[in-house]
Design an enzyme around this catalytic site. Structure first.
Site, PDB file in Angstrom:
ATOM      1  N   ASP A 262       0.825  -1.313  -0.106  1.00 11.75           N
ATOM      2  CA  ASP A 262       0.005  -0.026   0.007  1.00 11.75           C
ATOM      3  C   ASP A 262       0.914   1.079   0.172  1.00 11.75           C
ATOM      4  OD1 ASP A 262      -3.164   1.256   0.975  1.00 11.75           O
ATOM      5  OD2 ASP A 262      -1.383   2.184   1.891  1.00 11.75           O
TER       6      ASP A 262
ATOM      7  N   TYR B 136       3.102   9.933  -0.754  1.00 14.82           N
ATOM      8  CA  TYR B 136       4.240   9.570   0.365  1.00 14.82           C
ATOM      9  C   TYR B 136       5.471   9.610  -0.422  1.00 14.82           C
ATOM     10  CZ  TYR B 136       0.490   6.611   2.600  1.00 14.82           C
ATOM     11  OH  TYR B 136      -0.438   6.235   3.124  1.00 14.82           O
TER      12      TYR B 136
ATOM     13  N   LYS C 207      -3.051   5.668  -4.082  1.00 12.65           N
ATOM     14  CA  LYS C 207      -3.817   6.724  -3.797  1.00 12.65           C
ATOM     15  C   LYS C 207      -3.823   8.187  -4.698  1.00 12.65           C
ATOM     16  CE  LYS C 207      -3.390   4.854   0.832  1.00 12.65           C
ATOM     17  NZ  LYS C 207      -2.082   4.610   0.864  1.00 12.65           N
TER      18      LYS C 207
ATOM     19  N   HIS D 177      -7.723   9.718  -1.675  1.00 15.81           N
ATOM     20  CA  HIS D 177      -6.931   9.546  -0.151  1.00 15.81           C
ATOM     21  C   HIS D 177      -7.616  10.282   0.884  1.00 15.81           C
ATOM     22  CE1 HIS D 177      -2.503   9.218   1.468  1.00 15.81           C
ATOM     23  NE2 HIS D 177      -3.367   9.154   2.127  1.00 15.81           N
TER      24      HIS D 177
END
Length: 282
Positions: A54, A59, A84, A117
């Site tokens: 994931d 990120y 996401k 998200h």
């Protein structure tokens, strides 16, 4: 996968989503892992037996995940990859562009699960973003479509305006924040519950209910909490960059919590949030 490693790889159960796609119930999260460390961490997770990874655009480590996938000899159909859509990329056209960018960084021709998200209600773009995601699902570029951090009102709006019911809602969930009302909404509408921050970044690991069970079972407090998630039926994605911890987190299929254990942990719910409230985060 290395055959020299003495560890036996666990068989991880799957959860069948509302479109028939199966997702491993325990996966590996890479939130806050720097891109240059992500490849090593994901490779260690794949070697330990994880098949679900994931990540997210925000990120900044989709490229690192992609490198680990490219270096692995695990067949693509045996992997389950989630990423996401970030808040700044919401809107119909922007979502399609952002998806292409994520896919390029991951080095894949499809992802298994694509999530909005956050709803960021003040922007009021999540319904437009969802239409774009529905299109990507129709085109076969994502196997399952879902959301993250959505509240019942946000989910209801997607049901009212969209064609697809989200397959997954990934939310902060752990013994300190059990989200009973939201989980009941999910159950009523065929939406799978996925937990981020499943250990509350460690904040629930010294709860007396958890430590007592850990002592009795000979498992770590983290393993006890992950087992609680699994027995609730939650999909769970613990994160670690430590190989020993990565292996420990997946070693949770050889013991069971009793009904009394579950009740004791259920009693520790206390509205403990480690992240922002979805209604306020824009």
């Amino acid at each position: 996968m290395s055959t020299s490693h003495p560890q036996t790889v666990p068989t991880i159960p799957t959860v069948k989503l509302n479109n028939g796609v199966e997702i491993p119930q325990l996966g590996f999260g890479v939130f806050q892992v720097p891109d240059d460390e992500t490849t090593t961490a994901v490779s260690a997770a794949l070697e330990a037996g994880y098949r679900s990874i994931d990540t997210a655009a925000i990120y900044g480590n989709e490229t690192g995940v992609g490198r680990a996938l490219a270096a692995s000899d695990i067949p693509r159909e045996d992997l389950f990859i989630t990423t996401k859509l970030w808040n700044a990329d919401q809107g119909y056209d922007a979502t399609l562009r952002a998806f292409d960018t994520s896919l390029g960084k991951l080095g894949l021709d499809h992802v298994d699960l694509y999530l909005i998200h956050w709803p960021t209600p003040a922007r009021d773009l999540y319904a437009d973003s969802w239409r774009a995601i529905e299109r990507l699902a129709t085109e076969g570029r994502i196997r399952a479509a879902g959301v993250s951090n959505f509240q019942p009102a946000h989910l209801q709006r997607l049901q009212d305006t969209g064609d697809l019911v989200p397959a997954v809602n990934q939310v902060e969930l752990h013994p300190g924040l059990q989200q009973a009302e939201l989980r009941a909404f999910h159950a009523a509408h065929g939406i799978a519950t996925e937990a981020w921050s499943p250990l509350a970044q460690g904040a629930v690991l010294d709860d007396p209910a958890v430590t007592a069970i850990a002592e009795r079972t000979g498992k770590s407090p983290a393993q006890v909490v992950l087992r609680w998630h699994l027995q609730l039926g939650t999909i769970v994605i613990p994160k670690s960059v430590t190989p020993a911890r990565i292996r420990q987190n997946v070693d949770v299929f050889d013991f069971e919590l009793t009904a009394q254990d579950m009740t004791a942990i259920n009693a520790t719910d206390r509205d403990l949030r480690t992240g922002p409230h979805p209604d306020q985060f824009n």
